[in-house]
Scaffold this motif. Sequence first.
Motif, mmCIF file in Angstrom:
data_model
loop_
_atom_site.group_PDB
_atom_site.id
_atom_site.type_symbol
_atom_site.label_atom_id
_atom_site.label_comp_id
_atom_site.label_asym_id
_atom_site.label_seq_id
_atom_site.Cartn_x
_atom_site.Cartn_y
_atom_site.Cartn_z
ATOM 1 N N THR A 161 0.842 -1.197 0.000
ATOM 2 C CA THR A 161 0.000 0.000 0.000
ATOM 3 C C THR A 161 0.876 1.245 0.000
ATOM 4 N N THR A 162 0.564 2.195 -0.878
ATOM 5 C CA THR A 162 1.297 3.458 -0.936
ATOM 6 C C THR A 162 0.310 4.611 -0.846
ATOM 7 N N GLU A 163 0.833 5.841 -0.824
ATOM 8 C CA GLU A 163 -0.049 7.011 -0.751
ATOM 9 C C GLU A 163 -0.827 7.205 -2.040
ATOM 10 N N THR A 164 -0.310 6.665 -3.130
ATOM 11 C CA THR A 164 -1.018 6.770 -4.409
ATOM 12 C C THR A 164 -1.632 5.418 -4.737
ATOM 13 N N ASP A 165 -1.191 4.798 -5.808
ATOM 14 C CA ASP A 165 -1.725 3.488 -6.181
ATOM 15 C C ASP A 165 -0.937 2.375 -5.491
ATOM 16 N N PRO A 166 -1.613 1.277 -5.153
ATOM 17 C CA PRO A 166 -0.865 0.161 -4.569
ATOM 18 C C PRO A 166 0.079 -0.454 -5.605
ATOM 19 N N ILE A 167 1.083 -1.142 -5.100
ATOM 20 C CA ILE A 167 2.031 -1.846 -5.960
ATOM 21 C C ILE A 167 1.780 -3.336 -5.811
ATOM 22 N N TYR A 168 1.665 -4.014 -6.938
ATOM 23 C CA TYR A 168 1.479 -5.460 -6.949
ATOM 24 C C TYR A 168 2.724 -6.098 -7.556
ATOM 25 N N ILE A 169 3.295 -7.058 -6.838
ATOM 26 C CA ILE A 169 4.514 -7.721 -7.296
ATOM 27 C C ILE A 169 4.280 -9.225 -7.330
ATOM 28 N N ALA A 170 4.613 -9.823 -8.465
ATOM 29 C CA ALA A 170 4.485 -11.268 -8.621
ATOM 30 C C ALA A 170 5.871 -11.900 -8.680
ATOM 31 N N VAL A 171 6.046 -12.994 -7.948
ATOM 32 C CA VAL A 171 7.255 -13.811 -8.038
ATOM 33 C C VAL A 171 6.823 -15.152 -8.621
ATOM 34 N N VAL A 172 7.444 -15.530 -9.740
ATOM 35 C CA VAL A 172 6.961 -16.673 -10.519
ATOM 36 C C VAL A 172 8.068 -17.712 -10.691
ATOM 37 N N TYR A 173 7.692 -18.984 -10.598
ATOM 38 C CA TYR A 173 8.614 -20.061 -10.946
ATOM 39 C C TYR A 173 7.881 -21.070 -11.815
ATOM 40 N N LEU A 227 -3.394 -10.230 -13.995
ATOM 41 C CA LEU A 227 -2.903 -8.936 -14.466
ATOM 42 C C LEU A 227 -4.040 -8.053 -14.952
ATOM 43 N N ALA A 228 -5.019 -8.655 -15.613
ATOM 44 C CA ALA A 228 -6.168 -7.900 -16.117
ATOM 45 C C ALA A 228 -6.957 -7.262 -14.974
ATOM 46 N N ILE A 229 -6.933 -7.898 -13.814
ATOM 47 C CA ILE A 229 -7.659 -7.369 -12.652
ATOM 48 C C ILE A 229 -6.836 -6.310 -11.921
ATOM 49 N N LEU A 230 -5.583 -6.637 -11.627
ATOM 50 C CA LEU A 230 -4.765 -5.774 -10.773
ATOM 51 C C LEU A 230 -4.241 -4.537 -11.496
ATOM 52 N N SER A 231 -4.066 -4.620 -12.807
ATOM 53 C CA SER A 231 -3.523 -3.467 -13.533
ATOM 54 C C SER A 231 -4.473 -2.273 -13.509
ATOM 55 N N ASP A 232 -5.762 -2.532 -13.270
ATOM 56 C CA ASP A 232 -6.731 -1.434 -13.148
ATOM 57 C C ASP A 232 -6.719 -0.818 -11.749
ATOM 58 N N LEU A 233 -6.060 -1.493 -10.806
ATOM 59 C CA LEU A 233 -6.076 -1.038 -9.416
ATOM 60 C C LEU A 233 -4.774 -0.364 -8.986
ATOM 61 N N GLY A 234 -3.682 -0.696 -9.656
ATOM 62 C CA GLY A 234 -2.391 -0.143 -9.257
ATOM 63 C C GLY A 234 -1.310 -0.496 -10.248
ATOM 64 N N ARG A 235 -0.067 -0.389 -9.791
ATOM 65 C CA ARG A 235 1.090 -0.679 -10.635
ATOM 66 C C ARG A 235 1.545 -2.105 -10.400
ATOM 67 N N VAL A 236 1.943 -2.785 -11.464
ATOM 68 C CA VAL A 236 2.249 -4.208 -11.394
ATOM 69 C C VAL A 236 3.684 -4.471 -11.839
ATOM 70 N N LEU A 237 4.393 -5.276 -11.046
ATOM 71 C CA LEU A 237 5.737 -5.727 -11.394
ATOM 72 C C LEU A 237 5.750 -7.250 -11.349
ATOM 73 N N ILE A 238 6.336 -7.874 -12.364
ATOM 74 C CA ILE A 238 6.405 -9.335 -12.432
ATOM 75 C C ILE A 238 7.867 -9.742 -12.587
ATOM 76 N N MET A 239 8.318 -10.641 -11.720
ATOM 77 C CA MET A 239 9.681 -11.169 -11.838
ATOM 78 C C MET A 239 9.634 -12.665 -11.576
ATOM 79 N N GLY A 240 10.576 -13.372 -12.144
ATOM 80 C CA GLY A 240 10.574 -14.804 -11.912
ATOM 81 C C GLY A 240 11.538 -15.570 -12.792
ATOM 82 N N ASP A 241 11.557 -16.852 -12.572
ATOM 83 C CA ASP A 241 12.347 -17.796 -13.365
ATOM 84 C C ASP A 241 11.351 -18.638 -14.152
ATOM 85 N N PHE A 242 11.252 -18.328 -15.453
ATOM 86 C CA PHE A 242 10.260 -18.998 -16.289
ATOM 87 C C PHE A 242 10.840 -20.212 -17.013
#
Length: 204
Positions: free
Chosen positions: A151-163, A183-198
Amino acid sequence: TTQGEDFPFPYPHYHHTHIIIFKKLPQVNIPSPPTPKRPKKKHKKALKFDIQDLLISLHNARQLNGKMADVTDYLKGKIKGTKAPHYHGVTEHWGYHQDFSTSTHKWFGIDKPSNRGQHGGVGAFVNNKLAKITHILHEYSNHNIMWLQTTTETDPIYIAVVYAPPNQDALLEEIIKSIQKTLAILSDLGRVLIMGDFNCRFGH
């Protein structure tokens, strides 16, 4: 009644007490009692920062047990050429019901499917300041994908860790579809970052 007329005051312990009632009561300014203040509720303060200032990293641990000394030094920025990250994602931590938190970072993790076998598990170390306003979105997470919300003062940040395990094309496709759906849901609510080992392979 007339001035000076008295009436008995029927109080059981003071039988001789009287009240005198006057035709005209003197004007007396009695200050109103101060309005009691409600105690302030303590809210978690949302942090204000620029997402571009966040330091984010990731590594495939292939088991965190036995490697935490090096990980702790990295999280503290003690390794030459590095800075302490705000978020550090981990894939294949191989932990089961374990808390890998350090003095500077809190551990958020999704366990591997069972305590049998070695592979799997995703998680992230979040620095203590951000950890206070961060939680796992369990409704979108599983042992291959962990979603965090900060949670931030502006938009929330969503971070995904993927394996995504290697050589499992069907599972990789399922993981990608799950990410796209969330992503289709959360991108309308805040900023999204995705990182992982695919474990993806491109070209020959």
